[in-house]
Write an enzyme that holds these catalytic residues in place. Structure first.
Site: not given
Length: 144
Positions: A22, A30, A64, A112, A130, A132
């Site tokens: 958890h 990408d 979550d 990042y 984009y 990601n």
């Protein structure tokens, strides 16, 4: 092959997802993402889109629901309020699996920084910019 397990999820990735606890995070990246030297373990998924991987992962992993942001993308550099088409695709997949959850974005270098601490990065063959997304693992609630 296993029943009810998407075939896109290979044994190494399944082991990583199962081992995560958890609050742990995993990144679907990408094809342009600098995954190999970031730090976390990298699972290669060349030729597979980030959206297909997202759907497969959310089939087995809960998000979550104790945090405000559990599905986070990288904001457009220089225009953080811009909406890339892939963001809507991400949201549709998230809604299908986790109806109360929402896709959000953070600044590139903040993304990042979080990716460096992730349990793993799944390097997709996604060519859309984009493409990601970072996912924070939730809990499996007991059935009542």
């Amino acid at each position: 092959m296993l029943k009810n397990i998407p075939p896109l999820l290979g044994p190494e990735l399944l082991a990583t997802l199962r081992a995560m606890g958890h609050g742990d995070e995993i990144v679907i990246a990408d094809a342009n993402f600098p995954a190999e030297f970031l730090g976390p373990q990298v699972h290669r998924a060349d030729g597979i889109s980030a959206t297909d991987l997202l759907g497969a992962i959310l089939t087995v992993m809960p998000l979550d629901d104790f945090v405000d942001q559990a599905a986070i993308g990288m904001a457009v550099v220089g225009d953080p309020h811009a909406r890339q088409p892939i963001y809507d695709d991400f949201q549709q997949i998230i809604t299908r699996h986790e109806p109360s959850m929402h896709f959000s974005t953070v600044e590139r270098f903040a993304f990042y920084d979080r990716a460096k601490k992730a349990a793993a990065v799944v390097q997709s063959g996604e060519t859309r910019l984009y493409g990601n997304i970072l996912l924070k693992k939730g809990i499996i609630r007991p059935k009542s």
